[in-house]
Design an enzyme around this catalytic site. Structure first.
Site, short mmCIF file in Angstrom:
data_model
loop_
_atom_site.label_atom_id
_atom_site.label_comp_id
_atom_site.label_asym_id
_atom_site.label_seq_id
_atom_site.Cartn_x
_atom_site.Cartn_y
_atom_site.Cartn_z
CG ASP A 14 3.28 1.25 -56.58
OD1 ASP A 14 2.38 1.21 -55.73
OD2 ASP A 14 4.49 1.09 -56.32
CG ASP A 16 4.76 3.80 -50.99
OD1 ASP A 16 4.91 5.01 -50.73
OD2 ASP A 16 3.90 3.09 -50.46
#
Length: 244
Positions: A14, A16
């Protein structure tokens, strides 16, 4: 050396909160947008104003999800349902698109003003992963993934990018469904059983577990280790460098 099972041949990250220090920017933008809307809504409906909680509400309803789904999820928690509207709705319009567009405008303003910093421990870890011959992909629900990676100077670390635009084009469901991670594994030519998911969001960890990936690493930046484990993380670290 990498803290992963021997069978792992690909790492799906991922963005962020895992690779880039942008989760706090999103958190602040969601709060500013929702609080402005909730003030207007509560005034118009003669109800008390209850602000957006940047910890509980963000983690429970918004974090890791596509923008429209996060907007809808939080509003439903307050008993509010808005029309979807159109992608062209001006920022702040009382539609899911209008509120989402305002949130995105706030994020872009902060990124343009302050730039984007990667987590140094994550950069070290991804470089170690690549040096060990493992494949790499970035998997994010953000519509700004490419711009953020470039701004942070880390775009070249990932062979495959599955972001909002890719998900829209392929009609992939957002996290906590596993579709985007499964697509990244498919593009790398690696079975899910041989891939590991790295996530800081509860919805993302749940997606990794739902996709039957070989290993799921929870990244606890905000003190939610127990929740990440409860959603399916095999191990939880505060920084990816801990795995080295």
């Amino acid at each position: 050396m990498l803290g992963l099972p021997d069978a792992v041949t690909a790492c799906l990250f991922d963005m962020d909160g895992v690779i880039t220090q942008t989760a706090k920017v999103h958190d602040a933008a969601w709060k500013e947008m929702f609080d402005a809307f909730l003030r207007e809504w509560s005034s118009a409906h003669d109800q008390p104003f209850v602000p957006f909680d940047p910890v509980h509400d963000y983690d429970e309803y918004v974090d890791g999800k596509p923008r429209l789904e996060g907007t809808s999820s939080f509003l439903k928690s307050r008993g509010i349902e808005l029309p979807v509207g159109q992608e062209s709705d001006p920022p702040g319009t009382h539609t899911l698109w209008g509120l989402g567009n305002k949130k995105n405008a706030l994020v872009l303003k902060v990124i343009e003003r302050d730039g984007v910093q990667p987590y140094e421990g994550s950069v070290r870890y991804v470089n170690a992963v690549r040096a060990a011959g493992l494949r790499t992909a970035i998997v994010s629900s953000s519509a700004n993934t490419e711009a953020v990676l470039k701004a942070a100077g880390v775009a070249s670390l990932f062979e495959v990018r599955v972001d909002h635009q890719v998900a829209e084009a392929a009609k992939l469901r957002g996290k906590p469904e596993p579709d985007t991670f499964l697509e990244a594994a498919r593009l790398l030519g690696v079975p899910a059983a041989n891939a590991v998911v790295f996530e800081d969001a509860q919805a993302g960890v749940a997606a990794g577990r739902a996709g039957n990936f070989g290993f799921v690493v929870g990244v606890d930046r905000v003190g939610q280790a127990d929740q990440l484990r409860a959603h399916g993380a095999d191990v939880v670290v505060k920084d990816l460098a801990e795995l080295l």
